[in-house]
Design an enzyme around this catalytic site. Sequence first.
Site, PDB file in Angstrom:
ATOM      1  N   GLU A 123       0.847  -1.196   0.000  1.00 13.87           N
ATOM      2  CA  GLU A 123       0.000   0.000   0.000  1.00 13.87           C
ATOM      3  C   GLU A 123       0.881   1.244   0.000  1.00 13.87           C
ATOM      4  O   GLU A 123       1.841   1.342   0.764  1.00 13.87           O
ATOM      5  CB  GLU A 123      -0.928   0.038   1.221  1.00 13.87           C
ATOM      6  CG  GLU A 123      -1.765   1.336   1.246  1.00 13.87           C
ATOM      7  CD  GLU A 123      -2.826   1.391   2.347  1.00 13.87           C
ATOM      8  OE1 GLU A 123      -2.912   0.459   3.162  1.00 13.87           O
ATOM      9  OE2 GLU A 123      -3.572   2.402   2.365  1.00 13.87           O
TER      10      GLU A 123
ATOM     11  N   GLU B  65      -6.496  -5.183   8.305  1.00 12.21           N
ATOM     12  CA  GLU B  65      -5.546  -4.091   8.537  1.00 12.21           C
ATOM     13  C   GLU B  65      -5.098  -4.027   9.988  1.00 12.21           C
ATOM     14  O   GLU B  65      -5.822  -4.447  10.888  1.00 12.21           O
ATOM     15  CB  GLU B  65      -6.211  -2.742   8.254  1.00 12.21           C
ATOM     16  CG  GLU B  65      -6.674  -2.477   6.852  1.00 12.21           C
ATOM     17  CD  GLU B  65      -7.062  -1.003   6.691  1.00 12.21           C
ATOM     18  OE1 GLU B  65      -8.172  -0.629   7.091  1.00 12.21           O
ATOM     19  OE2 GLU B  65      -6.226  -0.238   6.182  1.00 12.21           O
TER      20      GLU B  65
HETATM   21  P1  C2E Z   1      -5.311   3.993   5.486  1.00  6.32           P
HETATM   22  O1  C2E Z   1      -5.426   4.018   4.017  1.00  6.32           O
HETATM   23  O2  C2E Z   1      -6.336   3.201   6.212  1.00  6.32           O
HETATM   24  O3  C2E Z   1      -3.846   3.466   5.794  1.00  6.32           O
HETATM   25  C1  C2E Z   1      -3.517   2.655   6.885  1.00  6.32           C
HETATM   26  C2  C2E Z   1      -2.935   3.477   8.024  1.00  6.32           C
HETATM   27  O4  C2E Z   1      -2.708   2.626   9.140  1.00  6.32           O
HETATM   28  C3  C2E Z   1      -1.570   4.089   7.691  1.00  6.32           C
HETATM   29  O5  C2E Z   1      -1.481   5.303   8.413  1.00  6.32           O
HETATM   30  C4  C2E Z   1      -0.600   3.050   8.259  1.00  6.32           C
HETATM   31  O6  C2E Z   1       0.670   3.572   8.538  1.00  6.32           O
HETATM   32  C5  C2E Z   1      -1.344   2.647   9.509  1.00  6.32           C
HETATM   33  N1  C2E Z   1      -0.994   1.288   9.948  1.00  6.32           N
HETATM   34  C6  C2E Z   1      -0.684   0.215   9.186  1.00  6.32           C
HETATM   35  N2  C2E Z   1      -0.461  -0.875   9.948  1.00  6.32           N
HETATM   36  C7  C2E Z   1      -0.633  -0.490  11.229  1.00  6.32           C
HETATM   37  C8  C2E Z   1      -0.540  -1.181  12.492  1.00  6.32           C
HETATM   38  O7  C2E Z   1      -0.248  -2.383  12.569  1.00  6.32           O
HETATM   39  N3  C2E Z   1      -0.808  -0.443  13.604  1.00  6.32           N
HETATM   40  C9  C2E Z   1      -1.123   0.876  13.545  1.00  6.32           C
HETATM   41  N4  C2E Z   1      -1.332   1.520  14.695  1.00  6.32           N
HETATM   42  N5  C2E Z   1      -1.227   1.564  12.375  1.00  6.32           N
HETATM   43  C10 C2E Z   1      -0.985   0.882  11.231  1.00  6.32           C
HETATM   44  P2  C2E Z   1      -0.918   6.646   7.752  1.00  6.32           P
HETATM   45  O8  C2E Z   1       0.219   6.347   6.827  1.00  6.32           O
HETATM   46  O9  C2E Z   1      -0.706   7.616   8.855  1.00  6.32           O
HETATM   47  O10 C2E Z   1      -2.127   7.126   6.845  1.00  6.32           O
HETATM   48  C11 C2E Z   1      -3.332   7.551   7.420  1.00  6.32           C
HETATM   49  C12 C2E Z   1      -4.402   7.710   6.375  1.00  6.32           C
HETATM   50  O11 C2E Z   1      -4.094   8.793   5.496  1.00  6.32           O
HETATM   51  C13 C2E Z   1      -4.569   6.490   5.449  1.00  6.32           C
HETATM   52  O12 C2E Z   1      -5.343   5.500   6.081  1.00  6.32           O
HETATM   53  C14 C2E Z   1      -5.244   7.126   4.254  1.00  6.32           C
HETATM   54  O13 C2E Z   1      -6.622   7.252   4.488  1.00  6.32           O
HETATM   55  C15 C2E Z   1      -4.643   8.513   4.226  1.00  6.32           C
HETATM   56  N6  C2E Z   1      -3.581   8.566   3.195  1.00  6.32           N
HETATM   57  C16 C2E Z   1      -2.262   8.245   3.283  1.00  6.32           C
HETATM   58  N7  C2E Z   1      -1.627   8.439   2.100  1.00  6.32           N
HETATM   59  C17 C2E Z   1      -2.581   8.875   1.242  1.00  6.32           C
HETATM   60  C18 C2E Z   1      -2.567   9.254  -0.153  1.00  6.32           C
HETATM   61  O14 C2E Z   1      -1.538   9.196  -0.871  1.00  6.32           O
HETATM   62  N8  C2E Z   1      -3.754   9.698  -0.697  1.00  6.32           N
HETATM   63  C19 C2E Z   1      -4.907   9.754   0.046  1.00  6.32           C
HETATM   64  N9  C2E Z   1      -6.020  10.173  -0.554  1.00  6.32           N
HETATM   65  N10 C2E Z   1      -4.954   9.382   1.337  1.00  6.32           N
HETATM   66  C20 C2E Z   1      -3.815   8.952   1.930  1.00  6.32           C
HETATM   67 MG    MG Z   2      -5.723   2.603   2.672  1.00  8.01          MG
HETATM   68 MG    MG Z   3      -7.186   1.483   5.792  1.00  8.97          MG
HETATM   69 MG    MG Z   4      -7.356   3.888   8.056  1.00  6.60          MG
END
Ligand code: C2E
Ligand code: MG
Ligand code: MG
Ligand code: MG
Length: 284
Positions: free
Chosen positions: A60, A234
């Site tokens: 991802e 997830e």
């Molecule tokens: P998401 O798409 O649901 O991505 C999963 C989030 O959970 C990511 O946070 C990831 O780092 C985190 N995560 C993954 N595994 C674990 C785990 O085992 N434990 C915990 N505590 N967290 C975990 P991140 O990178 O902070 O991203 C947050 C949200 O921001 C994403 O949720 C997504 O909705 C958005 N996002 C990130 N990059 C993009 C992008 O390029 N475009 C758009 N439109 N949204 C983005």
């Molecule tokens: Mg996602």
């Molecule tokens: Mg997600």
């Molecule tokens: Mg999320």
Amino acid sequence: YHAKRSGRGQVMVYTREMEEAARRLTHIEQALRRAVSTGEVEPHFQPIVDLRTRRIIGFETLARWTDPDLGHVSPAIFIPIAEERGIIGPLSQLVLRKAAEAARAWPDDLFLSFNLSPSQLVDQNTGHHILAMLERTGFNPRRLEVEITESGLMSDSASVAKIIDELRRHGIRIALDDFGTGQSSLSRLREFPFDKLKIDRAFVSSMLKDRPSQHIIRAILSMCDGLGIHVVAEGIEEEEQAECLLEFGCQAGQGFLFGKPVDATSTLALLRGLMRNIPQSAAI
Ligand code: C2E
Ligand code: MG
Ligand code: MG
Ligand code: MG
């Protein structure tokens, strides 16, 4: 305090704290605009694994931004700002370009998954922008998966369906992200042709101590089995969660247990370490 009449004739009271917050938002917005125009937002990649074999099946893409003044800013902060202030389009294209360029160097059976924001699902140019970027970077659309959240489906269904259809016609798969937390409506699963569903971290993190979470996960798995939709769990952080999910019949998982999001260079190094047959010349 200043009082100001809003459009609906209500009197809004702006406190100093609100002004402070508004200034901070504008500061982030301006810094983000600059970062997007100079190409300083980077994709990180988090592995998604087959829970049975523990092999990586895809990654991802998660946007990362470090500003010289503000330091590291979480996407949970800057993505909503980018959406509200009209920066999400160029930001998304930048991250997709870099991600596709990086993923070209991976074994070609690995998919790349990419998040789309709700506002992008009402913009009828989104499909064209994505497809044009894939063509420009020479990335096979069949290797791309697009993640959308339930809130992205709340808006005009017909226009969302048009974008989804356009992407699917070109072989791009559609995943429903964070399932079970938003304005969940099971009818969405009937309305839209999802290829994959991602069970939200909230259910996974509570599953070992919480019976209801287990029942909900099993119900989602059974429903998706019937609908022919793949499932990814997830936020897997513990071995017991992975084992329990596999026992329930969940095929794929993602979480810190298997790997945190890392940059393109570390991702390639990880893949080279795992599969020694990737030629060194595939460097990015
Ligand atoms: P998401 O798409 O649901 O991505 C999963 C989030 O959970 C990511 O946070 C990831 O780092 C985190 N995560 C993954 N595994 C674990 C785990 O085992 N434990 C915990 N505590 N967290 C975990 P991140 O990178 O902070 O991203 C947050 C949200 O921001 C994403 O949720 C997504 O909705 C958005 N996002 C990130 N990059 C993009 C992008 O390029 N475009 C758009 N439109 N949204 C983005
Ligand atoms: Mg996602
Ligand atoms: Mg997600
Ligand atoms: Mg999320």
